[in-house]
Write an enzyme that holds these catalytic residues in place. Sequence first.
Site, PDB file in Angstrom:
ATOM      1  N   CYS A   3      43.079  48.878  40.557  1.00  0.00           N
ATOM      2  CA  CYS A   3      43.005  50.325  41.029  1.00  0.00           C
ATOM      3  C   CYS A   3      44.370  50.861  40.926  1.00  0.00           C
ATOM      4  CB  CYS A   3      42.753  50.583  42.692  1.00  0.00           C
ATOM      5  SG  CYS A   3      41.422  49.446  42.997  1.00  0.00           S
ATOM      6  N   GLY A  13      41.835  52.236  36.990  1.00  0.00           N
ATOM      7  CA  GLY A  13      40.496  52.451  37.500  1.00  0.00           C
ATOM      8  C   GLY A  13      39.571  53.614  37.082  1.00  0.00           C
ATOM      9  N   ASN A  19      45.616  48.700  45.986  1.00  0.00           N
ATOM     10  CA  ASN A  19      45.853  48.131  44.682  1.00  0.00           C
ATOM     11  C   ASN A  19      46.015  46.529  44.883  1.00  0.00           C
ATOM     12  OD1 ASN A  19      47.774  48.048  41.796  1.00  0.00           O
ATOM     13  ND2 ASN A  19      45.859  47.571  41.765  1.00  0.00           N
ATOM     14  N   GLY A  20      44.923  45.718  44.270  1.00  0.00           N
ATOM     15  CA  GLY A  20      45.339  44.315  44.406  1.00  0.00           C
ATOM     16  C   GLY A  20      43.814  43.643  44.674  1.00  0.00           C
ATOM     17  N   TYR A  23      49.425  44.185  28.955  1.00  0.00           N
ATOM     18  CA  TYR A  23      48.122  45.173  29.211  1.00  0.00           C
ATOM     19  C   TYR A  23      48.052  46.020  29.950  1.00  0.00           C
ATOM     20  CZ  TYR A  23      43.328  46.458  28.900  1.00  0.00           C
ATOM     21  OH  TYR A  23      41.919  47.182  29.141  1.00  0.00           O
TER      22      TYR A  23
END
Length: 479
Positions: free
Chosen positions: A23, A50, A124-125, A261
């Site tokens: 995210c 995301g 996020n995670g 990336y």
Amino acid sequence: MLKGDGRLGHDLDPHDRAPKDACGVFGVWAPGEEVSKLTYFGLYALQHRGQESAGIAVSEGSRILVYKDMGLVAQVFDESVLGTLRGHLAVGHCRYSTTGSSVWENAQPTLSSTEVGGLALAHNGNLINTPELAERLAPGVTRATTDTEVLTTLLAQDRSRSIEDSAAELLPKVKGAYSLVFMDEKTLYAARDPQGIRPLVLGRLESGWVVASETAALDIVGAVFVREVEPGEMLTIDERGVRSRRFALAEPKGCLFEYVYLARPDTTIAGRGMQVTRVQIGRILAREHPVEADLVIPTPESGTPAAVGYAQESGIPYGQGLVKNSYVGRTFIQPSETLRQLGIRLKLNPLREVVEGKSLVVVDDSIVRGNTQRAVVRMLREAGAREVHVRISSPPVAWPCFYGIDFATRAELIAGSLSVDEIRASLGADSLGYISLEGLTEATTLPADKLCRACFDGKYPIPIDADNVGKYVLESSQK
């Protein structure tokens, strides 16, 4: 002449998924500003992290209002919606699901309301002890199936003390990767796990403060980068400014794949820009895997910086041999088998006049299942390429990630079961070279012991209990 097989690489091929980050998160405290619009633009800058759902929570000081839906940021929000989201602080989220299905109930920010107030949270995670944390909840207290919902409910359930104190007590018990932005009616909070696996940064506005997953989001909204949120640190932001509180000792293990990336090329992590790092990765790749060729081309856009570095180091000219359709992102219409067999390529198409008769070095960032690279090699051969040498700017991805990247399982990862030469044969390439793990680490300028490299070497910095991880771990427990 080879016959087209119609494979639609990258996100458009239902049989191949590029690695997806969990995210993007964004938070702002800025009285007098249009915080919903600032959050919208911040999420727009983080859209690459995301693309399944998006949401914004705002507060004007007395109540929290959340708007979220499935789809891209620009599909979920428009002027009329943003106009109803008024306040002086906000948190926002764009999601790719790594725990829990991609459904509206699991979109974020999550909201938990009690008699004394609310709490909205974006994450996020990925947590690795979610079932253990869920056992602390009363039965039926939450319908969602995400680690984020569990975390939100736990933080909000004890309102006899402040959110800050509740978080300081709970977060040391939370295991896994988490970069959090959360808020009550008056205050913005941010926290990062002790390993700092996923990025989180603090920025300054003229009228307030911003926290975000990447520095690029700060740039978009005109915020000045202040610093990274430290691993094991929680920030509290209100009219008194920014206060820092440490809830755990820092044991930095930043995600190495961010450098390959995930992060935008205009983002800075640990003081180093991603574009500079990726060009350097390409230079190292050229030294480790040289080849005689006529042209270096990237798989756009993911392979472009490393291809530039490869060309600089090798002296082989850089060129554009593949054209990407910039207007193709997610698609909700999958082509029929008939259309696939016609060789329709929605996303990439070779430039015959550039590649015909040439020996090519094709640079990409990673190989997950191999379908994308297989399609690219075949397309280039159809367009008349004499040789195709594939170079990859990451080591073989042979292990799944449990900390917020939705890689395939080890059984699905092509490098999980095949040797490099077997992968080369599968792709149909004349040669295949991956950068070494040591070379990739060197390019970051960080020591190996400060990085999480588990997807490449299988050494997980936070021990994994295989029975308590997986995208649908909470859903299966509810059946």
